[in-house]
Design an enzyme around this catalytic site. Structure first.
Site, PDB file in Angstrom:
ATOM      1  N   HIS A 140       0.823  -1.216   0.000  1.00  0.00           N
ATOM      2  CA  HIS A 140       0.000   0.000   0.000  1.00  0.00           C
ATOM      3  C   HIS A 140       0.851   1.258   0.000  1.00  0.00           C
ATOM      4  O   HIS A 140       1.908   1.313   0.628  1.00  0.00           O
ATOM      5  CB  HIS A 140      -1.006  -0.011   1.153  1.00  0.00           C
ATOM      6  CG  HIS A 140      -0.437   0.115   2.538  1.00  0.00           C
ATOM      7  ND1 HIS A 140      -0.266   1.319   3.174  1.00  0.00           N
ATOM      8  CD2 HIS A 140      -0.021  -0.826   3.421  1.00  0.00           C
ATOM      9  CE1 HIS A 140       0.210   1.113   4.397  1.00  0.00           C
ATOM     10  NE2 HIS A 140       0.386  -0.174   4.568  1.00  0.00           N
ATOM     11  N   ASP A 158       5.605   1.965   7.255  1.00  0.00           N
ATOM     12  CA  ASP A 158       4.230   1.556   6.909  1.00  0.00           C
ATOM     13  C   ASP A 158       3.615   2.577   5.975  1.00  0.00           C
ATOM     14  O   ASP A 158       2.938   3.490   6.409  1.00  0.00           O
ATOM     15  CB  ASP A 158       3.426   1.409   8.211  1.00  0.00           C
ATOM     16  CG  ASP A 158       2.032   0.864   7.996  1.00  0.00           C
ATOM     17  OD1 ASP A 158       1.744   0.371   6.892  1.00  0.00           O
ATOM     18  OD2 ASP A 158       1.223   0.935   8.937  1.00  0.00           O
ATOM     19  N   GLU A 177      -5.312   1.446   1.945  1.00  0.00           N
ATOM     20  CA  GLU A 177      -5.215   0.224   2.762  1.00  0.00           C
ATOM     21  C   GLU A 177      -5.555   0.503   4.215  1.00  0.00           C
ATOM     22  O   GLU A 177      -6.206  -0.296   4.890  1.00  0.00           O
ATOM     23  CB  GLU A 177      -3.778  -0.343   2.669  1.00  0.00           C
ATOM     24  CG  GLU A 177      -3.601  -1.700   3.365  1.00  0.00           C
ATOM     25  CD  GLU A 177      -3.114  -1.608   4.794  1.00  0.00           C
ATOM     26  OE1 GLU A 177      -3.005  -2.664   5.451  1.00  0.00           O
ATOM     27  OE2 GLU A 177      -2.848  -0.500   5.305  1.00  0.00           O
ATOM     28  N   GLU A 178      -5.093   1.658   4.690  1.00  0.00           N
ATOM     29  CA  GLU A 178      -5.172   1.972   6.128  1.00  0.00           C
ATOM     30  C   GLU A 178      -6.597   2.184   6.619  1.00  0.00           C
ATOM     31  O   GLU A 178      -6.819   2.336   7.813  1.00  0.00           O
ATOM     32  CB  GLU A 178      -4.341   3.227   6.438  1.00  0.00           C
ATOM     33  CG  GLU A 178      -2.846   3.087   6.149  1.00  0.00           C
ATOM     34  CD  GLU A 178      -2.117   2.218   7.148  1.00  0.00           C
ATOM     35  OE1 GLU A 178      -2.768   1.528   7.958  1.00  0.00           O
ATOM     36  OE2 GLU A 178      -0.871   2.239   7.114  1.00  0.00           O
ATOM     37  N   ASP A 191       4.510  -5.205   3.143  1.00  0.00           N
ATOM     38  CA  ASP A 191       3.975  -4.165   4.020  1.00  0.00           C
ATOM     39  C   ASP A 191       4.808  -4.158   5.293  1.00  0.00           C
ATOM     40  O   ASP A 191       4.695  -5.066   6.117  1.00  0.00           O
ATOM     41  CB  ASP A 191       2.489  -4.447   4.335  1.00  0.00           C
ATOM     42  CG  ASP A 191       1.846  -3.305   5.125  1.00  0.00           C
ATOM     43  OD1 ASP A 191       2.551  -2.336   5.471  1.00  0.00           O
ATOM     44  OD2 ASP A 191       0.628  -3.403   5.391  1.00  0.00           O
ATOM     45  N   HIS A 202       1.816   4.425  12.282  1.00  0.00           N
ATOM     46  CA  HIS A 202       0.613   5.246  12.477  1.00  0.00           C
ATOM     47  C   HIS A 202       0.867   6.401  13.443  1.00  0.00           C
ATOM     48  O   HIS A 202      -0.072   6.895  14.075  1.00  0.00           O
ATOM     49  CB  HIS A 202      -0.587   4.402  12.949  1.00  0.00           C
ATOM     50  CG  HIS A 202      -0.898   3.262  12.031  1.00  0.00           C
ATOM     51  ND1 HIS A 202      -1.892   2.347  12.276  1.00  0.00           N
ATOM     52  CD2 HIS A 202      -0.345   2.882  10.846  1.00  0.00           C
ATOM     53  CE1 HIS A 202      -1.931   1.458  11.302  1.00  0.00           C
ATOM     54  NE2 HIS A 202      -0.994   1.763  10.421  1.00  0.00           N
TER      55      HIS A 202
HETATM   56  N1  BES Z   1       1.080  -2.449   8.023  1.00  0.00           N
HETATM   57  C1  BES Z   1      -0.122  -2.645   8.759  1.00  0.00           C
HETATM   58  C2  BES Z   1      -0.392  -4.110   9.021  1.00  0.00           C
HETATM   59  C3  BES Z   1       0.542  -4.779   9.959  1.00  0.00           C
HETATM   60  C4  BES Z   1       0.814  -4.243  11.199  1.00  0.00           C
HETATM   61  C5  BES Z   1       1.075  -5.979   9.581  1.00  0.00           C
HETATM   62  C6  BES Z   1       1.670  -4.910  12.056  1.00  0.00           C
HETATM   63  C7  BES Z   1       1.905  -6.652  10.437  1.00  0.00           C
HETATM   64  C8  BES Z   1       2.209  -6.110  11.671  1.00  0.00           C
HETATM   65  C9  BES Z   1      -1.317  -2.100   7.990  1.00  0.00           C
HETATM   66  O1  BES Z   1      -1.014  -0.920   7.315  1.00  0.00           O
HETATM   67  C10 BES Z   1      -2.419  -1.801   8.972  1.00  0.00           C
HETATM   68  O2  BES Z   1      -2.299  -0.848   9.701  1.00  0.00           O
HETATM   69  N2  BES Z   1      -3.453  -2.640   8.982  1.00  0.00           N
HETATM   70  C11 BES Z   1      -4.567  -2.457   9.875  1.00  0.00           C
HETATM   71  C12 BES Z   1      -5.748  -3.262   9.415  1.00  0.00           C
HETATM   72  C13 BES Z   1      -6.389  -2.769   8.142  1.00  0.00           C
HETATM   73  C14 BES Z   1      -7.545  -3.671   7.787  1.00  0.00           C
HETATM   74  C15 BES Z   1      -6.841  -1.322   8.261  1.00  0.00           C
HETATM   75  C16 BES Z   1      -4.224  -2.969  11.269  1.00  0.00           C
HETATM   76  O3  BES Z   1      -3.265  -3.707  11.430  1.00  0.00           O
HETATM   77  O4  BES Z   1      -4.945  -2.622  12.202  1.00  0.00           O
HETATM   78 ZN    ZN Z   2      -0.839   0.689   8.741  1.00  0.00          ZN
END
Ligand code: BES
Ligand code: ZN
Length: 401
Positions: A210, A225, A259-260, A287, A365
């Site tokens: 993303h 990220d 994605e976020e 990612d 984040h």
């Molecule tokens: N990069 C993260 C996902 C992630 C975090 C993978 C930690 C492995 C370890 C991704 O950008 C993210 O923030 N995903 C969200 C979920 C998404 C459905 C919005 C999350 O992890 O809460």
């Molecule tokens: Zn994220």
């Protein structure tokens, strides 16, 4: 499945009751234990509590408005230390389908490729030209945007920069095209670079990550990220052009928007490929690739949930054979990134992560997701560029002169 309202009523109520004109009504799936804190937060905002439609496997289906997503993400972050922890759907049908993900990964018409490692010469040519400095440079450019949030003007500019950068890398190759994939519901486009396959052009290998970012603070650098993932495979594109690599299968590199906020860009793209009968033989997601764990010596976590077991075994062989760093299996426990969008459409997806999932970058984040937290180098991300190069050459087949 625990039904919270009668099933007949559910069929009669395919959109949230309070749909507004400029504030689209959406559906989210969220941990059932989060429903109460979300409702409480809504009450503090003076909003009506969302009415749960059904609960299944501890996940609850809720109707909400787009304008409420940020507040929900805040609750998930503050109360559960989760970085969103919910998935967004534009239609009730999609949301329902997500609650019954396919057990059988590959649809009948999909080609299951050979996972035998038979392209060492090409892989090693690509790996030989990968350079940390280029990865670092892409991370620095992407993370210099104030935010890459999917509705922001800078989020759009950053996607356009990526399109232009990829086009410059592909210049002079008539078999390489770069396009924007526009999304109807928000401004930020996804970006796709395609290398047309020579002999098996209808079989498609996807490498993606993303391009958007998010943050609880005033800036969202998203260096790890996920500028890091984008930068890792951007360097594979550069290497492929540098060595004159021509894949037998079509290879697509994709920077996903949004994605976020619930995997929204990749969800639309995976659905588009599925609906158009595209024979996607394998998907690699990058990612978070540039923050090495300080807690263990595991350099790559191979995520085993929402991914394809056979392709994961192949991925682990690639890492052992071509990269030679310590790896271990790990799980997110939920649909944590864009690989899940492909998985949910029945395609074979894998995601190598920068560490075991619980040991990954704690600054994501936030305003502190900067390359400085990775020692201002892209040394760790270089490992992932090697992994992606190996994935592309071994699944894409073909050759470099
Ligand atoms: N990069 C993260 C996902 C992630 C975090 C993978 C930690 C492995 C370890 C991704 O950008 C993210 O923030 N995903 C969200 C979920 C998404 C459905 C919005 C999350 O992890 O809460
Ligand atoms: Zn994220």
């Amino acid at each position: 499945m625990k039904r919270l309202i009668p099933f007949a009523m559910l069929l009669l109520s395919p959109t949230p009751v309070l749909a507004g004109a400029n504030d689209p009504a959406l559906w989210i799936t969220i941990d059932s234990e989060a429903v109460k804190p979300v409702s409480e937060a809504f009450a503090r905002e003076g909003w009506a509590a969302p009415t749960p439609y059904l609960e299944k496997h501890d996940v609850t289906l809720l109707p909400v408005y787009e304008s409420q997503l940020e507040r929900i993400a805040q609750v998930m972050h503050d109360r559960f230390n989760r970085c969103a922890g919910f998935v967004t759907y534009e239609t009730f049908q999609e949301a329902m389908a997500s609650l019954t993900p396919p057990d059988m990964p590959a649809a009948a018409e999909l080609t299951v490729p050979s996972y035998t490692l038979d392209s060492a010469t090409t892989v090693n040519k690509l790996i030989a030209v990968l350079a940390e400095s280029n990865i670092r440079s892409t991370i620095n450019t992407m993370s210099a945007y104030t935010t890459r949030y999917y509705t922001s003007t800078t989020g759009v500019s950053s996607a356009n920069w990526l399109r232009t950068h990829w086009a410059s890398l592909g210049a002079g190759r008539s078999d390489v095209t770069v396009e924007l994939f526009n999304h109807a519901a928000w401004a930020q486009p996804s970006v796709i670079l395609t290398i047309q396959g020579t002999t098996l052009p209808n079989q498609v290998v996807v490498v993606g990550g993303h391009l958007d970012s998010t943050s609880s603070g005033s800036t969202a650098p998203g260096a790890d990220d996920n500028a890091s993932g984008i930068a890792s495979f951007t360097e594979v594109i550069r290497a492929a052009m540098a060595v004159g690599y021509r894949p037998a299968r079509t290879v697509k590199f994709i920077g996903y928007a949004a994605e976020e906020v619930g995997l929204r860009g990749s969800k639309e793209i995976a659905a588009y490929f599925k609906n158009n009968g595209v024979d996607v033989v394998g998907v690699l997601q990058l990612d978070m690739t540039n923050y090495p764990s300080t807690r263990s010596d595991v350099k790559v976590g191979v995520v085993t949930d929402y991914t394809n077991a056979a392709q994961n075994t192949f991925l682990r062989n690639l890492i052992t054979t071509y990269v030679g760093i310590k790896q271990a299996n790990s799980t997110c426990g939920y649909a944590c990134s864009d690989h899940a969008s492909w998985y949910n459409q029945g395609f074979a997806a894998s995601i190598p992560h920068e560490a075991l999932v619980p040991e990954g970058n704690p600054y994501i984040h936030t305003v502190n997701d900067t390359i400085a937290r990775s020692g201002s180098t892209a040394n760790h991300a270089l490992h992932f560029a090697k992994i992606a190069a190996a994935f592309v050459a071994e699944l894409g087949e073909g050759s470099a002169p």
